[in-house]
Scaffold this active site. Structure first.
Site, short mmCIF file in Angstrom:
data_model
loop_
_atom_site.label_atom_id
_atom_site.label_comp_id
_atom_site.label_asym_id
_atom_site.label_seq_id
_atom_site.Cartn_x
_atom_site.Cartn_y
_atom_site.Cartn_z
N GLN A 1 2.86 9.91 1.34
CA GLN A 1 4.15 9.24 1.25
C GLN A 1 4.91 9.61 -0.02
O GLN A 1 6.11 9.36 -0.11
CB GLN A 1 3.97 7.72 1.31
CG GLN A 1 3.50 7.25 2.68
CD GLN A 1 3.41 5.76 2.71
OE1 GLN A 1 2.39 5.19 2.33
NE2 GLN A 1 4.49 5.12 3.15
N GLY B 1 0.84 -1.19 0.00
CA GLY B 1 0.00 0.00 0.00
C GLY B 1 0.87 1.24 0.00
O GLY B 1 2.06 1.19 0.33
N HIS C 1 -3.31 1.00 8.19
CA HIS C 1 -1.98 1.59 8.05
C HIS C 1 -2.03 2.77 7.07
O HIS C 1 -1.54 3.86 7.37
CB HIS C 1 -1.00 0.52 7.56
CG HIS C 1 0.40 0.99 7.40
ND1 HIS C 1 1.41 0.62 8.24
CD2 HIS C 1 0.97 1.81 6.47
CE1 HIS C 1 2.54 1.20 7.86
NE2 HIS C 1 2.30 1.92 6.78
N GLU C 2 -2.64 2.56 5.92
CA GLU C 2 -2.69 3.62 4.90
C GLU C 2 -3.61 4.76 5.34
O GLU C 2 -3.31 5.94 5.11
CB GLU C 2 -3.12 3.05 3.55
CG GLU C 2 -2.20 1.98 3.00
CD GLU C 2 -0.72 2.34 2.98
OE1 GLU C 2 -0.38 3.54 2.83
OE2 GLU C 2 0.11 1.43 3.12
N CYS D 1 6.97 0.05 6.96
CA CYS D 1 6.43 1.25 6.33
C CYS D 1 7.46 1.80 5.36
O CYS D 1 8.64 1.93 5.71
CB CYS D 1 6.09 2.31 7.39
SG CYS D 1 5.42 3.83 6.69
N LEU D 2 7.02 2.12 4.17
CA LEU D 2 7.92 2.66 3.16
C LEU D 2 8.47 4.03 3.54
O LEU D 2 9.48 4.46 3.00
CB LEU D 2 7.21 2.73 1.80
CG LEU D 2 6.76 1.38 1.24
CD1 LEU D 2 5.93 1.58 -0.03
CD2 LEU D 2 7.95 0.47 0.98
N HIS E 1 -1.86 7.22 7.50
CA HIS E 1 -1.06 8.19 6.76
C HIS E 1 -1.88 9.42 6.37
O HIS E 1 -1.36 10.54 6.35
CB HIS E 1 -0.47 7.57 5.49
CG HIS E 1 0.74 6.74 5.73
ND1 HIS E 1 1.90 7.24 6.28
CD2 HIS E 1 1.00 5.43 5.48
CE1 HIS E 1 2.81 6.29 6.36
NE2 HIS E 1 2.28 5.17 5.89
#
Length: 188
Positions: A51, A46, A141-142, A99-100, A145
């Site tokens: 991000q 995702g 999670h997304e 996490c990216l 953000h």
């Protein structure tokens, strides 16, 4: 399509609630296509618009191991309702996330087992997904953000202190830091 640079913890857009999308146009379609390409290249499951430095309420997923939604999808202007997470400490093997925007690290985090997503698609049409398990975790999670949170903000005391130590060691936590999938050898 293009692979976009991914912002790293400390970039202000990651720590600020995102704004609603109001224009469903070619620019939005291109952004979403680029976000899919970036997610696959990272690789990730995702990616939220903050991000990639865009403060808009958009996230994409690339996760085929579920049967309630397409393997690739986009949620625009989402609202997420979650069941209460089970009390107790997270399982150190089964509840580990990465996490990216905090690349290369993984920590255990307790999340709700179920999440009801209501959002708009790329054409502005509303849809719902009742996600469970790991797919529900991805949604949470997304969605975080989009509200200015990284998963490290939700860690328990010990793991949070370890994440802050890593952040200091890598000199993260300041604006302007990014990495580019396929060019920089990072993963999250």
């Amino acid at each position: 399509m293009a692979i976009l640079p991914i912002t790293i913890c400390g970039e202000p857009v990651l720590h600020t609630p995102a704004s609603p999308v109001t224009e469903f146009d070619a620019a939005l379609r291109k952004l979403v296509d680029d976000m899919y390409e970036t997610t696959v290249a990272a690789p990730g499951v995702g990616l939220a618009a903050p991000q990639v430095g865009i403060g808009k309420r958009i996230f994409v997923w690339d996760y085929a191991d579920q049967d309630v939604a397409p393997a690739q999808g986009v949620a625009i202007n989402p609202v997420l309702l979650i069941s209460p997470p089970q009390p107790g400490d997270p399982d150190q093997e089964l509840e580990v996330e990465g996490c990216l925007s905090f690349p290369g690290e993984r920590f255990a985090l307790r999340r709700a087992e179920r999440a009801l997503l209501t959002a708009q698609d790329i054409d502005g049409r509303e849809f719902q997904i009742d996600a469970t398990g790991w797919f529900a975790r991805i949604m949470q999670h997304e969605y975080d953000h989009l509200n200015g949170y990284l998963y490290i903000d939700r860690l328990g005391d010990f793991d949070y202190r370890e994440a802050m130590r890593i952040k200091r060691k890598r000199k993260w936590g300041k604006p302007g830091l990014t990495w580019l999938p396929g060019q920089d050898n990072l993963e999250g």
